[in-house]
Design an enzyme around this catalytic site. Structure first.
Site, PDB file in Angstrom:
ATOM      1  N   CYS A   1     -23.010  20.690  26.724  1.00 57.17           N
ATOM      2  CA  CYS A   1     -23.955  19.570  26.671  1.00 57.17           C
ATOM      3  C   CYS A   1     -25.279  19.970  26.033  1.00 57.17           C
ATOM      4  O   CYS A   1     -25.756  19.328  25.109  1.00 57.17           O
ATOM      5  CB  CYS A   1     -24.192  19.019  28.076  1.00 57.17           C
ATOM      6  SG  CYS A   1     -25.345  17.626  28.090  1.00 57.17           S
TER       7      CYS A   1
ATOM      8  N   CYS B   1     -24.163  16.976  23.990  1.00 58.38           N
ATOM      9  CA  CYS B   1     -25.016  15.803  24.256  1.00 58.38           C
ATOM     10  C   CYS B   1     -26.419  15.915  23.674  1.00 58.38           C
ATOM     11  O   CYS B   1     -26.896  14.993  23.006  1.00 58.38           O
ATOM     12  CB  CYS B   1     -25.150  15.576  25.762  1.00 58.38           C
ATOM     13  SG  CYS B   1     -23.697  15.940  26.749  1.00 58.38           S
TER      14      CYS B   1
ATOM     15  N   LYS C   1     -26.671  16.467  19.741  1.00 55.23           N
ATOM     16  CA  LYS C   1     -26.099  15.264  19.145  1.00 55.23           C
ATOM     17  C   LYS C   1     -27.064  14.081  19.269  1.00 55.23           C
ATOM     18  O   LYS C   1     -27.270  13.337  18.309  1.00 55.23           O
ATOM     19  CB  LYS C   1     -24.778  14.934  19.824  1.00 55.23           C
ATOM     20  CG  LYS C   1     -24.139  13.635  19.369  1.00 55.23           C
ATOM     21  CD  LYS C   1     -23.021  13.235  20.306  1.00 55.23           C
ATOM     22  CE  LYS C   1     -23.559  12.802  21.662  1.00 55.23           C
ATOM     23  NZ  LYS C   1     -22.481  12.443  22.612  1.00 55.23           N
ATOM     24  N   LYS C   2     -27.661  13.894  20.454  1.00 53.99           N
ATOM     25  CA  LYS C   2     -28.579  12.762  20.638  1.00 53.99           C
ATOM     26  C   LYS C   2     -29.814  12.924  19.759  1.00 53.99           C
ATOM     27  O   LYS C   2     -30.333  11.938  19.212  1.00 53.99           O
ATOM     28  CB  LYS C   2     -28.983  12.658  22.110  1.00 53.99           C
ATOM     29  CG  LYS C   2     -29.753  11.373  22.460  1.00 53.99           C
ATOM     30  CD  LYS C   2     -28.878  10.132  22.323  1.00 53.99           C
ATOM     31  CE  LYS C   2     -29.629   8.842  22.649  1.00 53.99           C
ATOM     32  NZ  LYS C   2     -29.939   8.711  24.091  1.00 53.99           N
TER      33      LYS C   2
ATOM     34  N   TYR D   1     -32.885  26.898  31.515  1.00 55.50           N
ATOM     35  CA  TYR D   1     -31.715  27.155  32.366  1.00 55.50           C
ATOM     36  C   TYR D   1     -31.752  28.563  32.949  1.00 55.50           C
ATOM     37  O   TYR D   1     -31.453  28.771  34.133  1.00 55.50           O
ATOM     38  CB  TYR D   1     -30.433  26.944  31.556  1.00 55.50           C
ATOM     39  CG  TYR D   1     -29.901  25.530  31.650  1.00 55.50           C
ATOM     40  CD1 TYR D   1     -28.667  25.260  32.208  1.00 55.50           C
ATOM     41  CD2 TYR D   1     -30.656  24.455  31.174  1.00 55.50           C
ATOM     42  CE1 TYR D   1     -28.179  23.968  32.303  1.00 55.50           C
ATOM     43  CE2 TYR D   1     -30.188  23.163  31.256  1.00 55.50           C
ATOM     44  CZ  TYR D   1     -28.945  22.917  31.823  1.00 55.50           C
ATOM     45  OH  TYR D   1     -28.478  21.642  31.917  1.00 55.50           O
TER      46      TYR D   1
ATOM     47  N   TYR E   1     -14.727   9.226  20.607  1.00 56.18           N
ATOM     48  CA  TYR E   1     -16.182   9.033  20.575  1.00 56.18           C
ATOM     49  C   TYR E   1     -16.883  10.112  19.762  1.00 56.18           C
ATOM     50  O   TYR E   1     -17.892   9.830  19.096  1.00 56.18           O
ATOM     51  CB  TYR E   1     -16.740   8.946  21.999  1.00 56.18           C
ATOM     52  CG  TYR E   1     -16.784  10.231  22.771  1.00 56.18           C
ATOM     53  CD1 TYR E   1     -17.911  11.034  22.769  1.00 56.18           C
ATOM     54  CD2 TYR E   1     -15.689  10.659  23.527  1.00 56.18           C
ATOM     55  CE1 TYR E   1     -17.970  12.219  23.465  1.00 56.18           C
ATOM     56  CE2 TYR E   1     -15.734  11.839  24.236  1.00 56.18           C
ATOM     57  CZ  TYR E   1     -16.860  12.615  24.207  1.00 56.18           C
ATOM     58  OH  TYR E   1     -16.904  13.803  24.899  1.00 56.18           O
ATOM     59  N   ILE E   2     -16.376  11.344  19.773  1.00 54.09           N
ATOM     60  CA  ILE E   2     -17.030  12.405  19.004  1.00 54.09           C
ATOM     61  C   ILE E   2     -16.927  12.119  17.517  1.00 54.09           C
ATOM     62  O   ILE E   2     -17.911  12.218  16.765  1.00 54.09           O
ATOM     63  CB  ILE E   2     -16.429  13.781  19.354  1.00 54.09           C
ATOM     64  CG1 ILE E   2     -16.736  14.139  20.808  1.00 54.09           C
ATOM     65  CG2 ILE E   2     -16.963  14.863  18.422  1.00 54.09           C
ATOM     66  CD1 ILE E   2     -16.065  15.411  21.293  1.00 54.09           C
ATOM     67  N   ALA E   3     -15.740  11.738  17.059  1.00 55.31           N
ATOM     68  CA  ALA E   3     -15.544  11.424  15.643  1.00 55.31           C
ATOM     69  C   ALA E   3     -16.446  10.270  15.220  1.00 55.31           C
ATOM     70  O   ALA E   3     -17.104  10.327  14.168  1.00 55.31           O
ATOM     71  CB  ALA E   3     -14.080  11.073  15.385  1.00 55.31           C
TER      72      ALA E   3
ATOM     73  N   GLU F   1     -19.192   9.026  16.693  1.00 51.71           N
ATOM     74  CA  GLU F   1     -20.621   9.339  16.774  1.00 51.71           C
ATOM     75  C   GLU F   1     -21.087  10.129  15.565  1.00 51.71           C
ATOM     76  O   GLU F   1     -22.112   9.803  14.945  1.00 51.71           O
ATOM     77  CB  GLU F   1     -20.915  10.117  18.061  1.00 51.71           C
ATOM     78  CG  GLU F   1     -20.850   9.253  19.310  1.00 51.71           C
ATOM     79  CD  GLU F   1     -21.002  10.049  20.595  1.00 51.71           C
ATOM     80  OE1 GLU F   1     -21.362   9.452  21.612  1.00 51.71           O
ATOM     81  OE2 GLU F   1     -20.750  11.284  20.586  1.00 51.71           O
TER      82      GLU F   1
ATOM     83  N   ARG G   1      -5.423   7.973  12.880  1.00 49.80           N
ATOM     84  CA  ARG G   1      -4.005   7.619  12.782  1.00 49.80           C
ATOM     85  C   ARG G   1      -3.652   6.367  13.577  1.00 49.80           C
ATOM     86  O   ARG G   1      -2.609   5.758  13.343  1.00 49.80           O
ATOM     87  CB  ARG G   1      -3.142   8.789  13.254  1.00 49.80           C
ATOM     88  CG  ARG G   1      -3.329   9.149  14.716  1.00 49.80           C
ATOM     89  CD  ARG G   1      -2.541  10.377  15.097  1.00 49.80           C
ATOM     90  NE  ARG G   1      -2.708  10.705  16.512  1.00 49.80           N
ATOM     91  CZ  ARG G   1      -2.150  11.761  17.093  1.00 49.80           C
ATOM     92  NH1 ARG G   1      -1.401  12.588  16.379  1.00 49.80           N
ATOM     93  NH2 ARG G   1      -2.340  11.980  18.370  1.00 49.80           N
TER      94      ARG G   1
ATOM     95  N   GLY H   1      -9.653  16.130  19.482  1.00 47.88           N
ATOM     96  CA  GLY H   1      -9.397  16.425  20.885  1.00 47.88           C
ATOM     97  C   GLY H   1     -10.054  17.702  21.359  1.00 47.88           C
ATOM     98  O   GLY H   1     -10.525  18.523  20.557  1.00 47.88           O
TER      99      GLY H   1
ATOM    100  N   ASP I   1     -15.322  19.879  32.891  1.00 45.42           N
ATOM    101  CA  ASP I   1     -14.287  19.616  31.886  1.00 45.42           C
ATOM    102  C   ASP I   1     -13.081  20.526  32.013  1.00 45.42           C
ATOM    103  O   ASP I   1     -11.995  20.171  31.547  1.00 45.42           O
ATOM    104  CB  ASP I   1     -14.879  19.772  30.481  1.00 45.42           C
ATOM    105  CG  ASP I   1     -15.880  18.684  30.142  1.00 45.42           C
ATOM    106  OD1 ASP I   1     -16.227  17.888  31.038  1.00 45.42           O
ATOM    107  OD2 ASP I   1     -16.329  18.631  28.979  1.00 45.42           O
TER     108      ASP I   1
ATOM    109  N   THR J   1     -20.986  15.197  31.459  1.00 45.22           N
ATOM    110  CA  THR J   1     -21.926  16.146  32.069  1.00 45.22           C
ATOM    111  C   THR J   1     -22.422  15.708  33.447  1.00 45.22           C
ATOM    112  O   THR J   1     -22.420  16.510  34.387  1.00 45.22           O
ATOM    113  CB  THR J   1     -23.116  16.387  31.117  1.00 45.22           C
ATOM    114  OG1 THR J   1     -22.624  16.979  29.916  1.00 45.22           O
ATOM    115  CG2 THR J   1     -24.145  17.302  31.746  1.00 45.22           C
TER     116      THR J   1
ATOM    117  N   HIS K   1     -36.978 -12.656  29.309  1.00 43.94           N
ATOM    118  CA  HIS K   1     -36.909 -13.297  27.991  1.00 43.94           C
ATOM    119  C   HIS K   1     -38.130 -12.947  27.148  1.00 43.94           C
ATOM    120  O   HIS K   1     -39.235 -12.863  27.677  1.00 43.94           O
ATOM    121  CB  HIS K   1     -36.842 -14.825  28.185  1.00 43.94           C
ATOM    122  CG  HIS K   1     -36.743 -15.581  26.911  1.00 43.94           C
ATOM    123  ND1 HIS K   1     -35.575 -15.666  26.179  1.00 43.94           N
ATOM    124  CD2 HIS K   1     -37.675 -16.299  26.227  1.00 43.94           C
ATOM    125  CE1 HIS K   1     -35.791 -16.399  25.105  1.00 43.94           C
ATOM    126  NE2 HIS K   1     -37.062 -16.805  25.102  1.00 43.94           N
TER     127      HIS K   1
ATOM    128  N   GLU L   1     -30.699 -10.298  28.521  1.00 48.98           N
ATOM    129  CA  GLU L   1     -30.745 -11.508  29.348  1.00 48.98           C
ATOM    130  C   GLU L   1     -29.418 -12.261  29.305  1.00 48.98           C
ATOM    131  O   GLU L   1     -29.084 -13.017  30.218  1.00 48.98           O
ATOM    132  CB  GLU L   1     -31.889 -12.418  28.915  1.00 48.98           C
ATOM    133  CG  GLU L   1     -31.720 -13.053  27.552  1.00 48.98           C
ATOM    134  CD  GLU L   1     -32.909 -13.940  27.193  1.00 48.98           C
ATOM    135  OE1 GLU L   1     -33.112 -14.948  27.895  1.00 48.98           O
ATOM    136  OE2 GLU L   1     -33.623 -13.610  26.233  1.00 48.98           O
TER     137      GLU L   1
END
Length: 483
Positions: A44, A49, A52-53, A100, A179-181, A183, A200, A293, A334, A342, A466, A471
């Site tokens: 992550c 994560c 990537k973000k 960390y 989702y990885i592909a 993104e 495919r 994958g 994972d 995460t 609004h 909404e």
């Protein structure tokens, strides 16, 4: 005095493992150690994560100048500087890894920068030659991207390698529809790369709500991603000069260059790459990326020999309390291939500490977990898709798709989707699906209501904010479909 060197030994320095280690040490006084063979922070923080973000943010600025002009700003288009961004990105990842490490040190956790493997139920062998014992062992080694079984697949890169590119390619083929592909297809397209994507299957983002993923695919096409469904690679090879010249302008800048990759174990790999696809086309790309994958990181860890049961993809089989077939060994994240997110790994780590070190048996709740896909636009989802809900019970579907105010004013084609899947009998909202800018932020809040068991009438009683896109979630009164 304990018969073991440690009360807990954690293998893996990602988000789940670090959280479990430091909470066990800081809040229960346990003697804890942790081993990590690579960088602290795991997938992550280091290669998932977070970077990537940050790339998502970077890729979004390219379209702002054009939209700003529609709002009256005299703003000129600019060029993206990958080298400047990449330098700053690496500095941020270094900073986070330091955070960390300090969290572990401040909690009193002893760390080993080494690969670890199980020798038996209570013994860990380190690549440094040391052997240590622990009353409890927690495996949190995450997953890794895999390449398809295809000749010359080694010419391609995987998602981890994106962050090591020294230069951006002019063209890239992304293989995969998850989702990885998707993104990275959106990210690189936003950064000015010519992006082609092969998948495919019949539609990208398999397993998500059909209507929502259909809109994401439509918007990807609209924004310039050359998406080919029902398509895969038949052959690939290093492109010769003849390949490049014959395919100039169809995916390569016709120069025998390509993008170099540094620091990922493939530093010598360069494009261009010739690809023949199942739809009969041949094309040359600077880079081919496989997003086909991920598998759990369990290879070479001595798990089978230690008596730990592994699943079909190599995942560690655990019970509801993250305990393996060996009572002293637990696994989270994972590597167990349950819900590969995460925040889930962190929750599993916290539940492990509650169960093992605080005497409060706490099963992990994997129900109704909200998630986001950071495509452009984003998709946020919680609960059941319309298709899965229909197989379970009679439902009503409330949905609307429209151009939001900001896009409509600028005469941009971007559309959004707001969707609620509702049980006819209980009136509970079984699923909420949002495709929109910042859908990840929206679904976090909607997820609270769905997790609490809110009904459609609870949504209806909520007064709208609004003017907003969201909404629509509380103003839809007529079901579009039922059954």
């Amino acid at each position: 005095m304990s018969d073991f060197d440690y009360d807990l030994f954690v293998i893996g320095g990602g988000s789940g493992g670090v959280r479990a280690a430091r909470v066990a040490a800081a809040e229960t006084g346990a003697k804890v150690a942790l081993a990590e063979e690579d960088r602290y922070g795991g997938t992550c923080v280091i290669r998932g994560c977070v970077p990537k973000k940050l790339m998502v943010f970077a890729s979004g600025y390219g379209a702002l100048a054009d939209e700003a002009r529609a709002y009256g700003w005299d703003m000129q288009d600019g060029a993206f500087d990958w080298a400047a961004f990449h330098t700053r990105l690496n500095a941020e990842l270094d900073r986070l890894e330091g955070v960390y490490r300090r969290l572990l040190a401040n909690a009193g956790v002893e760390t080993f920068d080494a690969r670890a493997r199980l020798k038996d139920a209570h013994t860990v062998a380190l690549s440094t030659g040391q052997e240590v014992t622990a009353k409890h062992i927690l495996i949190a080694t995450g997953g890794r991207p895999v390449r398809p079984d295809l000749p010359n697949a080694g010419l391609g890169i995987v998602s981890d390698d994106i962050f090591h590119l020294e230069t951006l390619p002019k063209s890239i083929l992304i293989v995969g529809g998850g989702y990885i592909a998707c993104e990275f297809a959106c990210i690189l397209n936003g950064l000015g790369v010519e992006v082609t994507q092969y998948y495919r299957g019949a539609q990208i983002l398999r397993g998500f709500d059909d209507e929502a993923r259909g809109l994401v695919a439509e918007m990807m096409h609209e924004k310039g991603v050359n998406l080919h469904l029902g398509t895969n690679i038949v052959e690939m090879a290093s492109a010769t000069e003849d390949h490049v010249l014959s395919h100039a302008g169809t995916g390569s800048d016709a120069a025998m260059g390509g993008a170099a990759i540094k620091g990922s174990g493939d530093s010598a790999r360069k494009g261009p790459i010739w690809v023949k696809s199942t739809n009969g086309t041949e094309k040359v790309f600077d880079v081919v990326m496989f997003a086909t994958g991920r598998d759990p990181n369990t290879q070479g860890m001595g798990l089978h020999e230690a008596g730990i049961e592994l699943g079909r993809r190599g995942e560690i089989v655990v019970d509801g309390y993250s305990q393996t077939a060996v009572p002293s060994v637990y696994a989270i994240g994972d590597v167990t291939n349950r819900v590969n997110l995460t925040p889930v790994a962190i929750r599993e780590g916290m539940a492990f500490v509650e169960t093992v070190f605080k005497g409060n048996p706490t099963p992990v709740d994997h129900d109704l977990i909200a998630s986001a896909i950071f495509t452009q636009p984003e998709m946020g989802t919680v609960g059941l898709s319309e298709e899965d809900a229909r197989e379970q019970e009679a439902i009503e579907v409330y949905c609307t798709s429209f151009r939001p105010m900001q896009s409509a004013f600028a005469d941009r084609p971007d559309r959004v989707l707001m969707k609620l899947v509702v049980s006819k009998s209980s009136r509970k909202v079984l699923g909420c699906h949002i495709v929109a800018p910042n859908a990840g932020e929206l679904i976090q809040l909607a997820g609270i209501a769905v997790k609490m068991g809110a009904t459609k009438e609870d949504f209806d009683r909520t007064v709208a904010v609004h003017p907003t896109m969201a909404e629509e979630l509380v103003t839809m009164r007529r079901a579009m479909r039922s059954g």
